[in-house]
Design an enzyme around this catalytic site. Sequence first.
Site, mmCIF file in Angstrom:
data_model
loop_
_atom_site.group_PDB
_atom_site.id
_atom_site.type_symbol
_atom_site.label_atom_id
_atom_site.label_comp_id
_atom_site.label_asym_id
_atom_site.label_seq_id
_atom_site.Cartn_x
_atom_site.Cartn_y
_atom_site.Cartn_z
ATOM 1 C CG HIS A 125 -11.142 -51.847 -34.510
ATOM 2 N ND1 HIS A 125 -11.329 -52.368 -35.443
ATOM 3 C CD2 HIS A 125 -9.870 -51.111 -34.525
ATOM 4 C CE1 HIS A 125 -10.741 -51.739 -36.525
ATOM 5 N NE2 HIS A 125 -9.547 -51.098 -36.042
ATOM 6 C CG ASP A 163 -14.564 -53.665 -44.388
ATOM 7 O OD1 ASP A 163 -13.741 -53.095 -43.317
ATOM 8 O OD2 ASP A 163 -14.532 -53.141 -45.373
ATOM 9 N N GLY A 164 -15.924 -52.177 -41.525
ATOM 10 C CA GLY A 164 -16.633 -50.883 -41.496
ATOM 11 C C GLY A 164 -16.621 -50.408 -40.025
ATOM 12 N NE ARG A 178 -11.693 -53.415 -51.016
ATOM 13 C CZ ARG A 178 -12.308 -52.069 -50.948
ATOM 14 N NH1 ARG A 178 -12.608 -51.502 -52.090
ATOM 15 N NH2 ARG A 178 -12.061 -51.315 -49.872
ATOM 16 C CB SER A 188 -6.253 -59.185 -43.925
ATOM 17 O OG SER A 188 -5.743 -57.632 -43.910
ATOM 18 C CB THR A 189 -1.649 -61.112 -45.101
ATOM 19 O OG1 THR A 189 -2.162 -62.273 -44.750
ATOM 20 C CG2 THR A 189 -0.127 -60.884 -45.118
ATOM 21 C CG LEU A 215 -20.980 -72.685 -34.898
ATOM 22 C CD1 LEU A 215 -22.416 -71.820 -34.877
ATOM 23 C CD2 LEU A 215 -19.848 -71.890 -34.745
ATOM 24 N NE ARG A 220 -6.383 -51.492 -41.347
ATOM 25 C CZ ARG A 220 -7.937 -51.603 -41.218
ATOM 26 N NH1 ARG A 220 -8.411 -51.517 -40.015
ATOM 27 N NH2 ARG A 220 -8.597 -51.860 -42.056
#
Length: 237
Positions: free
Chosen positions: A34, A17-18, A191, A62-63, A128, A68
């Site tokens: 982004h 995030d950010g 959160r 995210s859903t 991985l 946006r």
Amino acid sequence: MTQTAAAPPRHVAIIMDGNGRWAEARGQSRSEGHLAGAEPVRVILKAAHRLGVRFLTLYAFSTENWARSTQEVDNLFSLLTRYLDSETAELLASGVRLRGMGNLERLPPQARLALTQAEEMTAHNEDLTLSLALSYGSRAELTQAARELAQKAASGQLDPQTIDESSLAQAMWSRHLPEVDLLIRTGGDKRVSNFLLWQLAYAELYFTDTLWPDFGEADFLAAIADFQGRQRRFGRV
Ligand code: IPE
Ligand code: IPE
Ligand code: MG
């Protein structure tokens, strides 16, 4: 930096995030944020691999992010497509298996295609597993898992009495993943924003104010070291 003897986390999940705030602070567009967010993905993937992390799960869209602007959404998926097109060969060569996780049917066709191709090409890699949570929401995931089990029960394929934690987990998008050991969230908010609610049950949580485009290897190592210093009790004494 001194190496601690404790084992690295097996499964690290990150809420990246950010990006928007990083760009705004520079007078740039959210899209540029982004774009800048792609570099830490490369850096953290390499570092995780080197440390012996087996599962890295990144919250990419995210859903709720569907709400946006069309411009931002289109931009995010075209960046994803470009990332996949340019990185898949490297993932393949370095032993990384890529998997998408979420309501992937909603993805724009080009992004969906690039994702499917990357998944197929890297399907035999085992070092991985890099899971990209795309159009992912934990509530949607749990809802579709419940629906899947209910349909099987209604058609007589499944005895409801046999439903246990493991069969529910096996009906989820994350069925290929073990529980999360360490959750990192960048960007300052504390959160989970509908990410892996079930899978985080006993995860260690790590929050940092660093914005995702600024999150580098040293920040990642600091999170890992913090994890290694924690005592996990899983409800015991
Ligand atoms: C995270 O950065 C990337 C996505 C949610 C796709 P944001 O775009 O949420 O950046 P901020 O939180 O607005 O700074
Ligand atoms: C979480 O970030 C989703 C991703 C990083 C993809 P958001 O920016 O969407 O979360 P909120 O809105 O701050 O909770
Ligand atoms: Mg955000």
